[in-house]
Structures are given as C-alpha cells and as structure tokens.
Design a protein around this motif. Structure first.
Motif, PDB file in Angstrom:
ATOM      1  N   TYR A 180      -9.100  -4.354   7.299  1.00  0.00           N
ATOM      2  CA  TYR A 180     -10.045  -4.264   5.984  1.00  0.00           C
ATOM      3  C   TYR A 180     -10.939  -6.172   5.651  1.00  0.00           C
ATOM      4  CZ  TYR A 180      -6.803  -0.828   4.976  1.00  0.00           C
ATOM      5  OH  TYR A 180      -5.568  -0.303   5.515  1.00  0.00           O
TER       6      TYR A 180
ATOM      7  N   PHE B 293      -0.351  -4.701  14.650  1.00  0.00           N
ATOM      8  CA  PHE B 293      -1.439  -5.208  15.664  1.00  0.00           C
ATOM      9  C   PHE B 293      -1.728  -5.466  16.453  1.00  0.00           C
ATOM     10  CE2 PHE B 293      -4.954  -7.397  11.400  1.00  0.00           C
ATOM     11  CZ  PHE B 293      -4.671  -5.481  11.176  1.00  0.00           C
TER      12      PHE B 293
ATOM     13  N   SER C 168       7.899 -11.758  -5.391  1.00  0.00           N
ATOM     14  CA  SER C 168       6.381 -11.488  -4.643  1.00  0.00           C
ATOM     15  C   SER C 168       5.175 -12.336  -5.470  1.00  0.00           C
ATOM     16  CB  SER C 168       5.957  -9.659  -3.931  1.00  0.00           C
ATOM     17  OG  SER C 168       4.739 -10.273  -3.915  1.00  0.00           O
ATOM     18  N   SER C 169       4.408 -12.640  -4.339  1.00  0.00           N
ATOM     19  CA  SER C 169       2.958 -13.387  -4.247  1.00  0.00           C
ATOM     20  C   SER C 169       2.146 -12.170  -4.945  1.00  0.00           C
ATOM     21  CB  SER C 169       2.859 -14.203  -2.856  1.00  0.00           C
ATOM     22  OG  SER C 169       2.265 -13.338  -2.132  1.00  0.00           O
TER      23      SER C 169
ATOM     24  N   PHE D 113       7.696 -14.678  -2.852  1.00  0.00           N
ATOM     25  CA  PHE D 113       7.280 -14.904  -1.112  1.00  0.00           C
ATOM     26  C   PHE D 113       5.746 -14.538  -1.180  1.00  0.00           C
ATOM     27  CE2 PHE D 113      12.056 -13.089   0.405  1.00  0.00           C
ATOM     28  CZ  PHE D 113      12.335 -14.498  -0.305  1.00  0.00           C
TER      29      PHE D 113
ATOM     30  N   ASP E  46      -4.318  -3.823  -3.058  1.00  0.00           N
ATOM     31  CA  ASP E  46      -4.066  -5.073  -2.354  1.00  0.00           C
ATOM     32  C   ASP E  46      -5.052  -5.900  -2.664  1.00  0.00           C
ATOM     33  OD1 ASP E  46      -3.552  -5.661   1.002  1.00  0.00           O
ATOM     34  OD2 ASP E  46      -4.614  -4.392   2.096  1.00  0.00           O
TER      35      ASP E  46
ATOM     36  N   ARG F  28      -4.712 -14.029   3.832  1.00  0.00           N
ATOM     37  CA  ARG F  28      -3.213 -14.714   3.795  1.00  0.00           C
ATOM     38  C   ARG F  28      -2.586 -15.658   3.461  1.00  0.00           C
ATOM     39  NH1 ARG F  28      -4.147 -11.102   1.096  1.00  0.00           N
ATOM     40  NH2 ARG F  28      -3.729  -8.816   0.310  1.00  0.00           N
TER      41      ARG F  28
ATOM     42  N   ARG G 226       0.865  -0.924   0.127  1.00  0.00           N
ATOM     43  CA  ARG G 226      -0.343   0.193   0.043  1.00  0.00           C
ATOM     44  C   ARG G 226       0.640   1.871  -0.278  1.00  0.00           C
ATOM     45  NH1 ARG G 226      -1.982  -4.142   2.366  1.00  0.00           N
ATOM     46  NH2 ARG G 226      -1.488  -4.125   3.852  1.00  0.00           N
TER      47      ARG G 226
ATOM     48  N   PHE H 148      -0.276 -16.394   5.194  1.00  0.00           N
ATOM     49  CA  PHE H 148       1.309 -15.885   5.892  1.00  0.00           C
ATOM     50  C   PHE H 148       1.929 -17.314   6.134  1.00  0.00           C
ATOM     51  CE2 PHE H 148      -3.304 -13.999   7.036  1.00  0.00           C
ATOM     52  CZ  PHE H 148      -2.125 -13.146   7.242  1.00  0.00           C
TER      53      PHE H 148
ATOM     54  N   TYR I  73       3.378  -1.782  -6.866  1.00  0.00           N
ATOM     55  CA  TYR I  73       4.198  -3.083  -5.909  1.00  0.00           C
ATOM     56  C   TYR I  73       4.878  -4.054  -6.455  1.00  0.00           C
ATOM     57  CZ  TYR I  73       5.964  -6.299  -3.126  1.00  0.00           C
ATOM     58  OH  TYR I  73       6.803  -7.541  -2.646  1.00  0.00           O
TER      59      TYR I  73
ATOM     60  N   VAL J 148      -8.321 -12.441   7.828  1.00  0.00           N
ATOM     61  CA  VAL J 148      -7.478 -11.203   8.266  1.00  0.00           C
ATOM     62  C   VAL J 148      -8.245 -11.692   9.877  1.00  0.00           C
ATOM     63  CG1 VAL J 148      -6.670  -9.266   8.600  1.00  0.00           C
ATOM     64  CG2 VAL J 148      -6.343  -9.760   6.736  1.00  0.00           C
TER      65      VAL J 148
HETATM   66  O1  UGA Z   1       3.439 -11.925   0.291  1.00  0.00           O
HETATM   67  C1  UGA Z   1       3.435 -10.812  -0.594  1.00  0.00           C
HETATM   68  O2  UGA Z   1       3.721 -11.189  -1.570  1.00  0.00           O
HETATM   69  C2  UGA Z   1       3.446  -9.935   0.499  1.00  0.00           C
HETATM   70  O3  UGA Z   1       3.147  -9.624   1.363  1.00  0.00           O
HETATM   71  C3  UGA Z   1       3.689  -8.592   2.168  1.00  0.00           C
HETATM   72  O4  UGA Z   1       2.558  -7.897   1.942  1.00  0.00           O
HETATM   73  P1  UGA Z   1       0.551  -8.187   2.516  1.00  0.00           P
HETATM   74  O5  UGA Z   1       0.254  -9.228   2.148  1.00  0.00           O
HETATM   75  O6  UGA Z   1      -0.168  -7.038   1.525  1.00  0.00           O
HETATM   76  O7  UGA Z   1       0.158  -8.362   3.930  1.00  0.00           O
HETATM   77  P2  UGA Z   1       0.102  -6.509   5.060  1.00  0.00           P
HETATM   78  O8  UGA Z   1       0.800  -5.440   4.950  1.00  0.00           O
HETATM   79  O9  UGA Z   1       0.925  -7.803   6.498  1.00  0.00           O
HETATM   80  O10 UGA Z   1      -0.553  -7.044   5.303  1.00  0.00           O
HETATM   81  C4  UGA Z   1      -2.058  -8.787   5.316  1.00  0.00           C
HETATM   82  C5  UGA Z   1      -3.548  -8.458   5.084  1.00  0.00           C
HETATM   83  O11 UGA Z   1      -4.103  -7.670   6.365  1.00  0.00           O
HETATM   84  C6  UGA Z   1      -4.400  -6.287   5.948  1.00  0.00           C
HETATM   85  N1  UGA Z   1      -4.699  -5.667   6.398  1.00  0.00           N
HETATM   86  C7  UGA Z   1      -3.940  -4.631   6.580  1.00  0.00           C
HETATM   87  C8  UGA Z   1      -3.375  -3.388   6.649  1.00  0.00           C
HETATM   88  C9  UGA Z   1      -4.485  -3.202   7.911  1.00  0.00           C
HETATM   89  O12 UGA Z   1      -3.988  -2.263   8.550  1.00  0.00           O
HETATM   90  N2  UGA Z   1      -5.155  -3.450   7.962  1.00  0.00           N
HETATM   91  C10 UGA Z   1      -5.457  -5.136   7.449  1.00  0.00           C
HETATM   92  O13 UGA Z   1      -6.665  -5.593   7.646  1.00  0.00           O
HETATM   93  C11 UGA Z   1      -4.242  -6.474   4.386  1.00  0.00           C
HETATM   94  O14 UGA Z   1      -4.849  -5.906   3.658  1.00  0.00           O
HETATM   95  C12 UGA Z   1      -3.704  -8.124   3.628  1.00  0.00           C
HETATM   96  O15 UGA Z   1      -5.288  -8.208   3.863  1.00  0.00           O
HETATM   97  C13 UGA Z   1       3.877  -7.623   2.742  1.00  0.00           C
HETATM   98  O16 UGA Z   1       4.148  -6.802   3.020  1.00  0.00           O
HETATM   99  C14 UGA Z   1       5.008  -7.311   1.222  1.00  0.00           C
HETATM  100  O17 UGA Z   1       6.166  -7.007   0.773  1.00  0.00           O
HETATM  101  C15 UGA Z   1       4.889  -9.027   0.035  1.00  0.00           C
HETATM  102  O18 UGA Z   1       5.242  -8.658  -1.153  1.00  0.00           O
END
Ligand code: UGA
Length: 435
Positions: A304, A291, A222-223, A274, A389, A314, A184, A316, A247, A362
């Motif tokens: 979200y 969190f 990245s995924s 990843f 996202d 995700r 983001r 994870f 990104y 999440v």
């Molecule tokens: O696997 C990947 O390709 C990517 O994984 C992460 O990106 P992301 O999956 O968006 O990870 P987070 O930022 O930890 O978010 C995880 C989930 O939590 C949600 N989220 C995030 C932040 C928030 O305040 N609230 C919330 O619900 C996001 O929408 C997402 O669904 C990494 O930040 C990226 O650098 C990486 O490349």
C-alpha cells in the motif's frame, strides 16, 4: 446473521439465545399438550409426557453446555487443578504469579517464557480461535508446555473459568494479551472486536477486581489509538480521540474502561501501546509475515502507498524489546488497593508507548526481506484503501524509559534476520505447514 453463524463467530458467548430458544420449545410443547390431552387417554398422555419431557431436558442440557467454551467438569478435576497450581508456582524470592491471557498468541508466548525462565509462576489462558492458523498456536502451546507452562483452553468471556482460576491461584498480576488483533480485519468482522476487546476485557476486569488479593493488571493497548494524529513522534499525552479503525476504537475504549476499574475498585492498571510488533513465532496476518510467505512462494505482494505517492511507514518493534517492556511494567506496576468491591486508596494508572522510535517505510521492509530471503518480491503497488490503516506511526518512549527502564535495542534489519531464520526453520523452504 443466522444463529448458526453467530455460534460460529462467538463460540464462548453465554448462551442466552439458546436458553431462550429451549424455553420457547418448552412453551410450544405445553401448548400442544393441552390440545392433545383433551383427546387421549390419561395413560397414553403420561407415557408420552415423560418421553417428551426427558427429550426436551436432554436437548436443553446439551444446548446449555454448548454455550460455554468448556464444560465446568474439565476445570474441576484434581489433576487439572494440580497442573494449574504447579504452573503458577514461584521459584525465586519476590517472584510474581502471573495469569497470562492470550498465552498461545505471539506476544503471550514470548512473555510467558521470559517470566517462567526468571522464576515467576505463569498460568496461560487462550481460546485457540481460528483468526489465523490454530496449528501455529498449538505449536506455541507445545513450546510453552516444554517450558513448564500450563495453558488453559478457555475464553476471557467465560466468567466461570476466570473465577475458578482466581480461586485456585492468588495471582499477583494479570498480563492481559488476549485480543482480536488486526487493523483491517475489523471491516470484515466488527463484532469479534467488541466481543474480545470490550466484552472480554470487562469480564476479565470483573474477575480481577473481585479476586482477593486483587492482582495488578497490565494489558496490551495499541499504537493505533493515535489514529489520525499528525504530530510526531506520538507521546502518551497526545490526542487519541480520532481512531481510524474499529480495532483502534476498541483499544481506546479499553483504556477508558480500565480507568474506571482503577477509579472505582483500586485496580493497578498499566496499558501498553505496542507499535507493530514483529519477530519469530509472529502473527501470519501481519505484513512482514505474509510478505515472507508470498516472496518464498513466488506469489505477488500488495504494497500500500499513501496519498500523493507517499510511502507508508511503521515504527516496527522487535518482540524481545516488547518482552522487556512487559516485564518492566509488571515489575513496577504497584499494588492494587481494593478488596470485596471497595478500594482502600488510589492505585497506579499508567499508559506507556512501547515502540522502536525509528519508523521504516513498507518498501524498505520489503527490500530487507528480499535480502534475507535471497529472493525478489513481485510487488503490486496500490493506493492505501480506506480500511482503517494510518499512514505512519512513530513512538516517543521517554516516559517508558523513565518509569520502567524501557530501551529498545533491535533495529528492523537485525530483527527481520532473526524472523527469517525462525520462519525457515519452522516452515522449511517448501513450507509444507499451513500458514
Ligand atoms: O501497532 C499497532 O498498533 C498494530 O500493529 C499492527 O498493525 P499494522 O501496523 O497495520 O501492521 P501490518 O498489518 O503488519 O501492516 C504494516 C504495514 O504494511 C502495510 N501493508 C499491510 C498489508 C499488505 O498486504 N500490504 C501492506 O502494504 C500496512 O498498510 C502497514 O502500513 C498489528 O496488526 C495490530 O494488531 C497492532 O495493534
């Protein structure tokens, strides 16, 4: 953008702008000089000329030295070279000598330590930028130092430092983990993604292809390249031409760019996709980390939610599994085939998913954290903003299992428990360190 802002955002970009500015000042000076000379005595003119020329030169030299992340003299010291060589030394038979970029980053720290512990040589490179708290990166650096790993403070955009490192050490492998991460944040600072993930990547590939011997190149994609794909689980052969964020687009561009270096110069390339990596020493910008901080501080968290009230999910993936995937990739990478800018035969070009294969929503992530932290989250549930996202990720890792023996073994419950234990030991319950 004002030039001072450019300097701040891109601390290591070669200083074309500044050098041009210095030449411009010189040109203006010579113009004024012409007018002045016609009305002054010759003696006065020459004294003034020498003073102004000296001042102009000093200003030019200073502006030039600011153009690079570190002055060359730092890298030329005998002591510095000795530290690089010692860190790169291999202590097992058939061991590797690896240049790890982004070594003070989350994945970089874990991979570097794992390599060192099994007897490989490791030299780290990191620019310690302030995308998130640099003191966490400094703490990781201290951890690396205590494991005998020297981390050079420098930027992948700095061709001089890269050339110097390849000059001192015949690296067998490059593990390229330096990047502008975060999905983001690309909305706020798009250029930082181009700077690190594209320009920096090319600078590093140039240095790698010019090195003799050429190293094998393993790097973090990245995924997120799967973007708006709806077919699950995601396989390497699926479409990756619909990125949802800048990104993701820069990571996808990286996959194409590395392909050209494989094709033209014979560099052995392995790209690792990843899937939302988490764990101890992690990234404070990621959801599980922020969190945790907010829950402990009694602050609300924003969760979200996708369209029609569907929870986001995700795949994870725990850091130890990712480290195994990285080491497996390095061990099986195959040799680069080029030298002197020419390839002698084809070299491997591989791409692997490194995920956990079991997506978790999440809200479930939040409830696991609540359990481990023994505290309730103040949840603010909002619809996912259109900021890059994707609604879900899910890895198919059969290819990685077959080719590099990758087999994830840590579920989210277990992994988060380990993360929370580390978080509390690092920040304490009172969290008196910045995050
Ligand atoms: O696997 C990947 O390709 C990517 O994984 C992460 O990106 P992301 O999956 O968006 O990870 P987070 O930022 O930890 O978010 C995880 C989930 O939590 C949600 N989220 C995030 C932040 C928030 O305040 N609230 C919330 O619900 C996001 O929408 C997402 O669904 C990494 O930040 C990226 O650098 C990486 O490349």
């Amino acid at each position: 953008m004002r030039s001072s802002e450019v300097d701040y955002v891109f601390p290591s970009t070669p200083g074309k702008i500044k050098i041009e500015r210095a030449h411009k000042v010189n040109r203006q000076f010579h113009r004024c000089l012409g007018i002045f000379a016609s009305t002054s005595s010759t003696m006065f003119f020459w004294v003034l000329f020498v003073i102004v020329l000296t001042a102009s030169y000093i200003s030019f030299v200073n502006s030039g030295s600011r153009c690079f992340s570190s002055p060359a003299s730092v890298y030329d010291g005998v002591e510095w070279q000795k530290r690089v060589r010692t860190s790169a030394q291999i202590h097992r038979s058939n061991g590797l000598s690896v240049l790890v970029t982004g070594a003070a980053g989350f994945v970089g720290t874990h991979v570097s330590i794992a390599l060192k512990r099994r007897g490989d040589g490791v030299v780290g490179l990191d620019n310690f930028n302030n995308y998130y708290d640099p003191s966490l990166k400094k703490a990781r650096k201290a951890l690396l130092n205590s494991n005998g790993i020297f981390v050079v403070e420098g930027d992948i955009n700095d061709a001089r430092i890269l050339a110097k490192l390849f000059d001192i050490v015949a690296f067998t492998h490059v593990m390229h983990l330096a990047a502008q991460a975060g999905v983001r944040y690309a909305i706020q600072n798009p250029h930082s993604y181009v700077h690190s993930n594209i320009a920096g990547l090319v600078t590093l590939l140039e240095a790698s292809k010019s090195a003799d011997p050429q190293p094998a190149f393993v790097w973090a994609s990245s995924s997120s390249v799967y973007g708006l794909n709806t077919k699950v689980p995601f396989s390497e052969s699926d479409r990756t031409d619909r990125p949802a964020s800048l990104y993701a687009a820069t990571k996808k561009a990286g996959e194409e760019i590395t392909h050209t270096y494989n094709h033209i110069y014979g560099l052995s390339i392995t790209g690792l996709r990843f899937f939302t990596v988490y764990g101890p020493w992690g990234r404070p910008d990621m959801a599980y980390f922020s969190f945790t901080r907010n829950i402990l501080q009694g602050k609300p968290i924003t969760v979200y939610r996708g369209k029609n009230g569907v929870d986001l999910a995700r795949d994870f993936t725990y850091i130890d599994d990712i480290v195994k995937g990285c080491l497996g990739s390095l061990d099986t990478s195959g040799k680069s085939t080029g030298s002197g800018g020419k390839k002698r035969g084809s070299a491997p070009y591989r791409i692997f998913n490194l995920g956990n294969t079991s997506p978790v929503t999440v809200p479930t992530l939040v409830s696991i954290l609540e359990k481990h932290l023994k505290a309730e989250a103040k949840k603010n549930i909002v619809e996912m903003p259109g900021n890059g996202d994707v609604p879900f990720t899910h890895a198919n890792v059969s290819l990685a299992r077959k080719e590099i023996g990758y087999k994830p073994t840590t579920d989210l419950e277990t992994g988060l428990k380990k993360f929370v234990r580390w978080y509390l030991s690092y920040y304490g319950y009172n969290q008196d360190k910045p995050v």
